[in-house]
Design an enzyme around this catalytic site. Structure first.
Site, PDB file in Angstrom:
ATOM      1  N   TRP A 140       0.724  -1.124  -0.040  1.00 35.73           N
ATOM      2  CA  TRP A 140       0.158   0.053   0.008  1.00 35.73           C
ATOM      3  C   TRP A 140       0.679   1.071  -0.054  1.00 35.73           C
ATOM      4  CZ3 TRP A 140      -2.414   2.544   4.759  1.00 35.73           C
ATOM      5  CH2 TRP A 140      -3.186   3.621   4.449  1.00 35.73           C
ATOM      6  N   LYS A 178     -13.053   0.095   7.101  1.00 32.90           N
ATOM      7  CA  LYS A 178     -13.784  -0.712   6.071  1.00 32.90           C
ATOM      8  C   LYS A 178     -14.573  -1.337   6.552  1.00 32.90           C
ATOM      9  CE  LYS A 178     -10.385   1.263   3.612  1.00 32.90           C
ATOM     10  NZ  LYS A 178      -9.521   1.222   2.811  1.00 32.90           N
ATOM     11  N   ALA A 205      -6.456  -4.278   7.761  1.00 30.61           N
ATOM     12  CA  ALA A 205      -7.231  -3.277   7.648  1.00 30.61           C
ATOM     13  C   ALA A 205      -8.750  -3.772   7.045  1.00 30.61           C
ATOM     14  CB  ALA A 205      -6.834  -2.152   6.514  1.00 30.61           C
ATOM     15  N   ASP A 225      -0.541  -5.537   9.265  1.00 35.54           N
ATOM     16  CA  ASP A 225      -1.346  -4.602   8.992  1.00 35.54           C
ATOM     17  C   ASP A 225      -2.863  -5.387   8.663  1.00 35.54           C
ATOM     18  OD1 ASP A 225      -3.025  -2.299   8.182  1.00 35.54           O
ATOM     19  OD2 ASP A 225      -1.553  -1.854   6.660  1.00 35.54           O
TER      20      ASP A 225
HETATM   21  C1  LIG Z   1      -3.480  -1.874   3.770  1.00 38.59           C
HETATM   22  C2  LIG Z   1      -4.137  -0.789   4.464  1.00 38.59           C
HETATM   23  N1  LIG Z   1      -3.829  -0.410   5.750  1.00 38.59           N
HETATM   24  C3  LIG Z   1      -4.225   0.477   6.540  1.00 38.59           C
HETATM   25  C4  LIG Z   1      -5.237   1.324   6.062  1.00 38.59           C
HETATM   26  C5  LIG Z   1      -5.708   2.214   6.996  1.00 38.59           C
HETATM   27  O1  LIG Z   1      -6.790   3.106   6.880  1.00 38.59           O
HETATM   28  P1  LIG Z   1      -7.539   4.195   7.800  1.00 38.59           P
HETATM   29  O2  LIG Z   1      -6.348   4.871   8.325  1.00 38.59           O
HETATM   30  O3  LIG Z   1      -8.360   4.863   6.848  1.00 38.59           O
HETATM   31  O4  LIG Z   1      -8.300   3.275   8.948  1.00 38.59           O
HETATM   32  C6  LIG Z   1      -5.744   1.074   4.688  1.00 38.59           C
HETATM   33  C7  LIG Z   1      -6.874   2.027   4.098  1.00 38.59           C
HETATM   34  O5  LIG Z   1      -7.173   2.141   2.950  1.00 38.59           O
HETATM   35  C8  LIG Z   1      -5.278   0.031   3.897  1.00 38.59           C
HETATM   36  O6  LIG Z   1      -5.587  -0.019   2.821  1.00 38.59           O
END
Ligand SMILES: Cc1ncc(COP(=O)(O)O)c(C=O)c1O
Length: 361
Positions: free
Chosen positions: A130, A246, A213, A211
């Site tokens: 990401w 999400k 998510a 991670d």
């Molecule tokens: C792989 C991954 N990690 C972490 C996040 C963190 O998202 P947020 O800070 O919006 O909770 C996202 C959001 O797109 C993601 O795709």
């Protein structure tokens, strides 16, 4: 002073979102940003969230500060959601949790903790990973390197090449892994691959940073947490950054958590004091509203049941869309095999389109 600052280049994903909004073509599709959309193209508020929010607001009598570690009930409920109720490492008192402003906030707090513990640390991320992992981690002063992950020829994880590369990492290296719904490839690790990585991590004394998510949006709420649960049971140390953006549809409420596992309860206590200090130096306290909603959902059987169903529907819709896309692509591009899209999970896929095949109008 401020005139010295130069204009930053536009963020390509945010630029794509703006171009999408400005485009009058009714056939336009935004394939850039990772948010769930229903069949009307909307990102709805989940029913469980609406009900929980009403309950939270009707009871709330104050907006005074909560705490740098956030809502204690939320933190505890998240530990059970992520690791599973009764997980031996939870029972052993080796997990400490801090609520954070979204998964991004959790990732950043985790990076700050790593730098405090081990200033020379190098975090190894998948190729590709990401895009936001880079600024979030390097912004904390962490060095990043990468390991091979995705095999474009098969649309899956290039596991043997990945393992060869991890095998060469020095003792103490940190490996960032995606729990499920890998962003941006959609190619996930199987349970046996998680087990193989665990054995390698133990043999090479590496530290995983997971991670998560998309819990519940890949193959199931427990299934998507297979890696974190296995690692938490078997390893002395682990970091897990979790996002509720999400799976609870709480994007703008900035709701997430960082779980840190330490070898001993005394070590875990010390880590919590560090986490709290880190929060104080960046944003002081996380926003409460989203965490209060998640806490309400996870601790009320009726709301939890409704949320579980809604997560299941989102997951089923994404799997269905993947199937439809493969069937349609088989008709329009009979010479190419797109079946990998159906085998992947979550919101992302690499279609293999070239730059010339994409145009912004
Ligand atoms: C792989 C991954 N990690 C972490 C996040 C963190 O998202 P947020 O800070 O919006 O909770 C996202 C959001 O797109 C993601 O795709």
């Amino acid at each position: 002073m401020l005139e010295r600052l130069e204009r930053m280049p536009d963020d390509p994903i945010l630029g794509l979102m703006a171009a999408y909004r400005a485009d009058p073509d009714s056939r336009r599709v935004d394939l850039g940003v990772g948010v769930y959309r229903n069949d009307k193209g909307e990102t709805p508020i989940l029913e469980a969230v609406r009900r929980a929010e009403a309950a939270v607001l009707s009871r709330q009598t104050s907006k005074t500060y909560v705490a740098p570690a956030g809502n204690a009930g939320f933190n505890q409920a998240m530990e059970k959601l992520v690791f599973g109720d009764g997980h031996p490492t939870l029972r052993a008192g080796r997990v400490r949790t801090i609520q954070a402003p979204g998964g991004c906030g959790a990732l950043r707090v985790g990076a700050e903790l790593i730098r405090r513990a081990y200033p020379e640390a190098i975090v190894h991320v998948s190729t590709p990973t990401w895009a936001n992992h880079v600024p979030l981690l390097t912004g904390a002063g962490i060095r990043l390197e990468s390991y091979p992950y995705y095999d474009a020829a098969t649309g899956s994880v290039n596991f043997s090449v990945m393992m060869d590369s991890l095998e060469k990492l020095p003792k103490g290296a940190i490996v960032l892994l995606h729990a499920s719904c890998h962003n941006p490839t959609g190619a996930d690790l199987s349970e046996s691959q998680w087990r193989d990585i665990l054995a390698l991590v133990q043999r090479r004394a590496l530290t995983p940073y997971i991670d998560m998510a998309y819990q519940g949006l890949g193959t199931g709420i427990a299934e998507d947490a297979f890696g974190p649960r296995l690692f938490a049971a078997e390893l002395p140390e682990l970091l897990v950054a979790v996002s509720c953006s999400k799976n609870f549809g709480l994007y703008r409420e900035r709701t997430g958590a960082l779980h840190v596992i330490s070898q001993t309860t005394a070590g875990a206590d010390a880590i919590l004091t560090q986490l709290v200090r880190i929060a104080r130096t960046i944003y002081s306290m996380p926003p409460d509203h989203g965490a209060a909603i998640v806490h309400e959902i996870l601790t009320n059987d009726d709301l939890r049941g409704s949320w579980t169903d809604e997560v299941g529907s989102m997951r089923a819709r994404m799997a269905g869309l993947r199937k439809d896309a493969v069937a349609k692509l088989a008709k329009t591009s009979p010479g190419r095999d797109f079946s990998f899209i159906e085998r992947q999970h979550g919101m992302f896929s690499f279609l293999g389109a070239t730059k010339d095949q994409l145009s912004l109008v």
